[in-house]
Scaffold this active site. Structure first.
Site, PDB file in Angstrom:
ATOM      1  CD  GLN A 103      -3.209  -0.247   2.190  1.00 27.06           C
ATOM      2  OE1 GLN A 103      -3.289   0.135   3.254  1.00 27.06           O
ATOM      3  NE2 GLN A 103      -4.740   0.377   1.604  1.00 27.06           N
ATOM      4  N   GLY A 162      -4.405   2.144  -2.431  1.00 22.29           N
ATOM      5  CA  GLY A 162      -5.146   2.409  -1.428  1.00 22.29           C
ATOM      6  C   GLY A 162      -6.217   3.632  -2.019  1.00 22.29           C
ATOM      7  CG  ASP A 164      -9.640  -0.285  -2.647  1.00 22.05           C
ATOM      8  OD1 ASP A 164      -8.382   0.598  -2.166  1.00 22.05           O
ATOM      9  OD2 ASP A 164     -10.488  -0.860  -1.850  1.00 22.05           O
ATOM     10  CD  GLU A 394     -13.897   4.054   4.416  1.00 23.11           C
ATOM     11  OE1 GLU A 394     -13.502   3.460   4.034  1.00 23.11           O
ATOM     12  OE2 GLU A 394     -15.392   3.179   4.756  1.00 23.11           O
TER      13      GLU A 394
END
Length: 429
Positions: A103, A162, A164, A394
């Site tokens: 990542q 990271g 997606d 998030e």
């Protein structure tokens, strides 16, 4: 909720998501240790517990593979609430079951930050202990994600970036043949509205890429040579370039002269490679599909990380300031993860439009370092407003500010504590 209450809530989120030395991004949706999540989380812990901040990073490196790679997920337990778990990945590269790719490598940057923030000098010993691990990880990236030595890093899977389901991956994903996957049940959509997550056809190809890598035993050279998905990513490339600059500072501080010379060579290589990602018609750095040879046609939030990477030539600076102001006029909150003028922009679907606090932090840092305090503060104020209004989500809609994805999210709490909170701004003044 007052600023003091938000500060305390953010600390509580980190403490409650602590699993005994490592932190999950949020319970339920992400029940394991994620690579760059953990490193950003360390910044948050450092505002009230320096030792715990270091432990977060040290536990991440416990999962480093023998070849130097640090995986994007460490499966410290087998939690059936998450898919795909360790049995699907089928890896054996390290001491802890893990995913098969990495990542964005922010660790060297954060370790430098921790060292420089600790006036006692005790952090230098912990940085010295991790320094060989950092060198091994950076060498791995250069060997297996830039095998031609051109100075731009590719990702073998959208998850490795990271980011997606970024529109930049769409064409390369469509070229991936869906095969070697059996029936499966996604778990993410049981935790989060499916309208905020990648589509099933994306997941089919995510799993097909994993199957192709399993076939070659996750051998990094074979994966780089044969993986059906291999896309040079400005996000990973710029984060890595910045990390190399910070690793060089650490090498010089620790008296690692031979390593410092090696790192200087990496920086030269990466500065040269970044030019390959520049597209004059877009006036931005964009992704490049190494299999098809085609550049993507959209500007993502990663394009703004050029300044964070230290690429502040006049052409780049002028272009990014223009894009910043144009996008600022289009949305209520910066920085959307994809250009709102692009046809693939979606304000609430994961990485196709939403605002992410830690990306804002890195972009703002780049602007601040070239002396543009106005744009840097705009990003900080927008991030603070999103969290004050909609909590520690998030990610957030750039149009309405609505929180989306997982809740009580660790890296959002960490970014609040280390940068966005007005308390932090007063302390830094």
């Amino acid at each position: 909720m007052s600023i003091a209450e938000l500060d305390q809530t953010a600390r509580s989120i980190l403490i409650e998501n602590d699993q005994g030395g490592y932190t999950v991004p949020t319970k339920g949706l992400y029940p394991y240790q994620w690579n760059w999540d953990s490193v950003f989380v360390a910044l948050g812990f450092a505002t009230f517990d320096q030792d715990r901040a270091w432990r977060e990073i040290e536990m991440l490196f416990e999962g480093q593979w023998h070849d130097g790679m640090v995986p994007h997920i460490l499966f410290r337990k087998d939690d059936p609430s998450y898919f795909p778990g360790p049995s699907v990945w089928g890896t054996s590269g390290g001491q802890i079951p893990s995913s098969g790719h990495s990542q964005p490598p922010v660790a060297a940057t954060v370790i430098r930050d921790l060292v420089e923030a600790d006036t006692s000098g005790r952090s230098e010993d912990r940085a010295a202990a991790l320094f060989p691990n950092l060198m091994a990880w950076h060498r791995w990236f250069l060997a297996y994600r830039d095998p031609e030595g051109e100075g731009l890093l590719a990702v073998i899977h959208p998850w490795e970036s990271g980011r997606d389901n970024l529109p930049d991956w769409d064409d390369a994903l469509r070229a991936v043949e869906v095969k070697d996957i059996g029936p499966y049940e996604r778990k993410d959509t049981s935790h989060v509205d499916p309208a905020m997550r990648p589509h099933k056809e994306d997941y089919d190809r995510y799993l097909s890429i994993m199957a192709a890598c399993r076939k070659v035993g996750w051998d990094p050279a074979e994966v780089a040579r044969t993986c059906p998905f291999f896309v040079a990513d400005p996000g990973v490339t710029f984060i890595f370039l910045r990390a190399c600059r910070d690793l060089l500072v650490l090498a010089e501080r620790l008296g690692k002269d031979t390593d410092a010379d090696e790192i200087r060579g990496w920086i030269t290589r990466l500065e040269r490679g970044a030019k390959i990602l520049w597209q004059d018609n877009l006036q931005a750095h964009v992704a490049l599909d190494r299999r098809s040879g085609k550049h993507t046609n959209g500007i993502s939030s990663a394009s703004f990380l050029a300044l964070y990477a230290g690429l502040a030539d006049q052409q780049t600076l002028t272009a990014l300031c223009g894009h910043f102001d144009r996008i600022s006029d289009k949305v209520r909150y910066l920085m959307p993860s994809y250009d709102p003028d692009h046809e693939s922009y979606e304000p609430l679907r994961y990485w196709r439009g939403p605002v992410w606090a830690m990306i804002n932090y890195m972009i703002a840092r780049g602007f601040a370092e070239i002396g543009d305090g106005v744009r840097a503060d705009k990003l900080r104020r927008d991030t603070a407003s999103l969290i004050e209004t909609n909590g520690f989500a998030e990610y957030f809609s750039p149009e309405t500010g609505a929180g989306a994805g997982g809740g009580t999210f660790s890296w959002t709490a960490a970014i609040w504590l280390t940068w966005a909170s007005p308390t932090r701004v007063k302390q830094a003044a």
